[in-house]
Design a protein around this motif. Sequence first.
Motif, mmCIF file in Angstrom:
data_model
loop_
_atom_site.group_PDB
_atom_site.id
_atom_site.type_symbol
_atom_site.label_atom_id
_atom_site.label_comp_id
_atom_site.label_asym_id
_atom_site.label_seq_id
_atom_site.Cartn_x
_atom_site.Cartn_y
_atom_site.Cartn_z
ATOM 1 N N ALA A 66 -4.637 31.447 -0.777
ATOM 2 C CA ALA A 66 -6.012 31.562 -0.282
ATOM 3 C C ALA A 66 -6.900 30.482 -0.891
ATOM 4 O O ALA A 66 -7.904 30.107 -0.299
ATOM 5 N N PRO A 97 -6.990 26.775 6.451
ATOM 6 C CA PRO A 97 -7.108 28.175 6.888
ATOM 7 C C PRO A 97 -8.029 28.320 8.102
ATOM 8 O O PRO A 97 -9.068 27.660 8.174
ATOM 9 N N THR A 128 -11.877 31.912 6.633
ATOM 10 C CA THR A 128 -12.003 32.172 5.198
ATOM 11 C C THR A 128 -13.028 33.276 4.993
ATOM 12 O O THR A 128 -14.037 33.351 5.692
#
Lengths: 98, 87, 216
Positions: A50, C27, C30
């Motif tokens: 992440a 990504p 987020t």
Amino acid sequence: MTSGLVFALAGVALFAMGAAGVLLLAELMRRVLAFNIMGSGAFLVLVGLAQRNDVPDPVPQAMVLTGIVVAVAATALALALARRYQALGGRDELAGDD
Amino acid sequence: MSVALLFDLLLAAALLWCSWRALAAPTLQRAVVLFIVFGLLMTLAWARLAAPDIALAEAGIGAGLTGALLLDALGALRRRGGTGEKA
Amino acid sequence: MKRLAVSLGAALFAALLGAALLELGPPAATLAPLVAGTLAQSGVTHPVTAVLLNFRGYDTLLEIAVLLIALIGLTAVARRGEAPAATAAVEPVLTTLARLAAPLMVLVAVYLLWAGAFRPGGAFQAGAVLAAAAVLLHLTRLLPAWATPGTWLRAGLAGGFLLFLAIAAALLAEGALLKYPPAQAGLLILAIESGLTVSLGLILAGLFLFLSEERR
């Protein structure tokens, strides 16, 4: 290569190592260690992936915080079962394991 | 290659080496001590990942409490004459 | 044979997953900006605490339930009433040090609990410090191992979960589960965290003290 990606890759290796350990090691205590290493690897992947662009992300961090506390509870329960098993049978390995 | 990246790579290598030794160490005692060292290295890794909350929890729970539980279980195993000590 | 197969499988898994991680693009979504954007309504200013106790509160609710169940399972399999192991006397220096350290650790736990609202810290870390204090006292023979929990201990172990559950149930009448009204959110989170700290400290200490064999 960011910190997040480095530790996510390390987490993958740790998870694989722990999984192999859970499957291969005979001693129960050693399996508990392998299980914990597997968990740490999964946590590193979760947070590292992440944060692969180096921006801190509080959501996976909070989840891992929960995970660490659950992991210690699982470890304690596993150790209690291993100790009981060993007290009843006098062995520290599971019967019927190769 | 920046110093920070070098440190991260070294820390990741230390994590892998420590966990490998914990799984392959000849005695359980050594394995447990190496696992506690692994927990402390994980604390450093969390600090590098800008996650001070997890670092605090890992130091207290992952390394501290899990280590105490494992050492206590090791002691119980020895007292009952289990095969806690191999080789 | 099994050793080779498992090792190869694990290595292959790690290689494939590692390669996949390296190939991953940026990504698509987020959550960090979302958390930062709604932080003002969460009642706390530290994002991790906001996620733990507000945005994803039910994770924490279920987590304390899991811990309680693990502890109950542990007490069911722990051996009771066996002869205490003969152990050497504890060094007086160690005992004195533990007596000095334990109150300070309780103080640190309270600070961590309070700090969780605006900086790293919170119920989990505070509970861990409380549990560490109990384990330290036990290892220096100042606190006996726990056999069967009495009424007070049971109340303490389950209290954090029950308080959290009660607040969740009360808020259910207002609409969604664990959706705090922004005005009272800070106070509710502090109340839940205080209960969690006490229960987590007792549960984590119990994981050690119910298993320990030295009863004095």
